[in-house]
Write an enzyme that holds these catalytic residues in place. Structure first.
Site, short mmCIF file in Angstrom:
data_model
loop_
_atom_site.label_atom_id
_atom_site.label_comp_id
_atom_site.label_asym_id
_atom_site.label_seq_id
_atom_site.Cartn_x
_atom_site.Cartn_y
_atom_site.Cartn_z
N THR A 1 -1.38 -7.89 0.41
CA THR A 1 0.00 -7.44 0.60
C THR A 1 0.81 -8.54 1.29
OG1 THR A 1 -0.27 -6.51 2.84
CG2 THR A 1 -0.88 -5.09 0.97
N TYR B 1 -1.71 -7.13 17.47
CA TYR B 1 -1.95 -6.32 16.27
C TYR B 1 -3.16 -5.42 16.46
CZ TYR B 1 -2.98 -5.04 11.46
OH TYR B 1 -3.25 -4.33 10.32
N LYS C 1 -3.39 -1.17 16.54
CA LYS C 1 -4.24 -0.36 15.66
C LYS C 1 -5.20 0.51 16.47
CE LYS C 1 -2.56 -1.21 11.67
NZ LYS C 1 -2.01 -0.10 10.85
N ILE D 1 0.83 -1.20 0.00
CA ILE D 1 0.00 0.00 0.00
C ILE D 1 0.86 1.25 0.00
CG2 ILE D 1 -1.76 1.28 1.28
CD1 ILE D 1 -2.63 -1.41 2.49
#
Length: 335
Positions: free
Chosen positions: A245, A208, A212, A55
Site C-alpha cells: 500500500t 508507529y 498499534k 486495504i
C-alpha cells in the site's frame, strides 16, 4: 531518543516485517492464499475508515459484494467518490455513500458522527482501518503526535461516538461488530504513558509500534466494557499482514527497495490484505465472539502486554481525557 534506542526500534520493526513477509511467502507457495467464503450480508450497514485507498478500499468493495451498504470514510473526497461510484456501478445499487473524515481532527471526527446520524441509517459494522505509518514527527490539529492521534485517538473517539448506533442496531444472535486493524508491529511496541506524544524522545518506528499496541489495548478493553454492559456488540482486532500500500512512502530506503523488487512475491495485495478484515466483519463463527486478535483469517495470540488490564484502563482513561469524551453529555457518550 538515543541513537541506540532509535536503531533498536528500526531493527525490531524490520525484524517483525521480515518474519511476517516470509510467513506470507510460505503460505503463498503452499497454495493457501484463498479468500474466505462468507454468507451474504443484506441489510447490514458498514463504515470503513480510510476506504479511499489500499486495504480500506478493498475492504469496502468486498463488504459491498456481500450485500452491505457501505459508508466510505476518508479525507480525500475525490477518491472517496470514485470508490462509491465503482461500488454502485459493480453492484447496480446506490447503497454506498461517502462522508468526509479526518482522523487528525477531533472536530472532524465529531462532524462525521453527526453526518452519519443525519443519513438515518442503522450501523452494524465499524472498521477502524485508516492510519499513518513511519512519518516524521508532526502533530495533529489537536496537538497529538500524528501516529497516536490518527491511528489511536481518532478511532477511539469515533468508536465511542458511534457506539449508541452500534448498540441500537445489534440484536441477540445478530450483533454489531467493531473491527480494529492491527499490525504485527504491536509485538515490539511499548506504550510510554509518561511521553505518549514523543515530545522528549521520538522515533517514527517506535511511534508507529506504540500506536498499534495502543489499538490492541483499546480493542480488548472495549470488549471488556461491552461484556460488562451486556451490549450486542463485539470488538476484535484484524491484522492484514504485510500489504503493498501507499503507507510505505515514509519507510527507509531498504524497505522501499525491498518492496519495489520483492513486493510482488512476499507482500499481500490490498485485496488479499482485506480478507482478514472482511472475515472479522462477517464470519458466522465470530457471532458474539469478541476480544480476539485475528491474522490470516484465524485467531492468533497478541502480545501479552495487550492483555494488561491495568494498562488498558490507564490508556482508556487517558483517551477519554485527551479526546474530551470523559463526560460524554455533549457527544452522547456515557460510561
Amino acid at each position: 531518543m538515543s541513537t541506540l534506542r532509535a536503531l533498536r526500534a528500526v531493527l525490531c520493526v524490520y525484524a517483525v516485517g521480515i518474519a511476517v513477509a516470509l510467513a506470507q511467502l510460505l503460505r503463498r507457495l503452499r497454495g493457501d492464499f484463498r479468500p474466505p467464503v462468507l454468507p451474504p450480508q443484506p441489510g447490514r450497514v458498514a463504515i470503513v475508515t480510510g476506504a479511499t485507498a489500499g486495504i480500506g478500499r478493498s475492504t469496502a468493495r468486498q463488504l459491498a459484494r456481500l450485500g452491505m451498504c457501505v459508508v466510505v470514510a476518508g479525507n480525500d473526497e475525490h477518491r472517496g467518490q470514485e470508490v462509491v461510484s465503482s461500488i454502485r456501478a459493480e453492484m447496480g445499487s446506490d447503497r454506498a455513500h461517502f462522508l468526509p473524515l479526518d482522523l487528525a481532527s477531533l472536530a472532524s471526527v465529531r462532524g462525521f458522527a453527526r453526518d452519519f446520524q443525519a443519513l438515518g441509517l442503522p450501523l452494524h459494522l465499524l472498521v477502524n482501518n485508516a492510519g499513518v505509518m513511519l512519518e516524521p514527527r508532526a502533530e495533529t490539529e489537536d496537538g497529538f503526535e500524528r501516529h497516536l492521534g490518527v491511528n489511536f485517538l481518532g478511532h477511539f473517539l469515533l468508536t465511542l461516538l458511534l457506539l449508541p448506533a452500534l448498540r441500537a442496531s445489534g440484536a441477540e444472535g445478530r450483533g454489531s461488530r467493531v473491527v480494529t486493524v492491527g499490525s504485527a508491529t504491536h509485538y515490539v511496541g511499548t506504550v510510554d504513558m509518561a511521553d505518549l506524544h514523543g515530545r522528549h524522545a521520538y522515533s517514527p518506528y517506535a511511534a508507529y509500534a506504540q500506536s498499534k499496541l495502543a489499538l490492541a489495548l483499546f480493542a480488548l478493553q472495549l470488549q471488556r466494557i461491552l461484556d460488562a454492559r451486556g451490549d450486542p456488540v463485539t470488538s476484535n482486532m484484524a491484522d492484514p499482514g504485510v500489504v503493498d500500500t501507499e503507507l510505505y512512502r515514509h519507510a527507509g530506503w531498504v524497505l522501499r527497495t525491498a518492496k519495489r523488487f520483492l513486493g510482488w512475491l512476499v507482500f499481500k495485495s490490498p485485496e488479499e490484505g482485506a480478507w482478514t478484515l472482511v472475515y472479522a466483519a462477517a464470519a458466522p463463527e465470530l457471532e458474539g465472539v469478541g476480544g480476539r486478535y485475528l491474522r490470516d483469517e484465524a485467531e492468533a495470540e497478541p502480545l501479552g502486554t495487550a492483555r494488561d488490564q491495568e494498562l488498558q484502563r490507564r490508556l482508556w482513561a487517558e483517551g477519554l481525557r485527551l479526546t474530551g469524551a470523559g463526560g460524554g453529555d455533549s457527544d452522547g457518550v456515557a460510561w
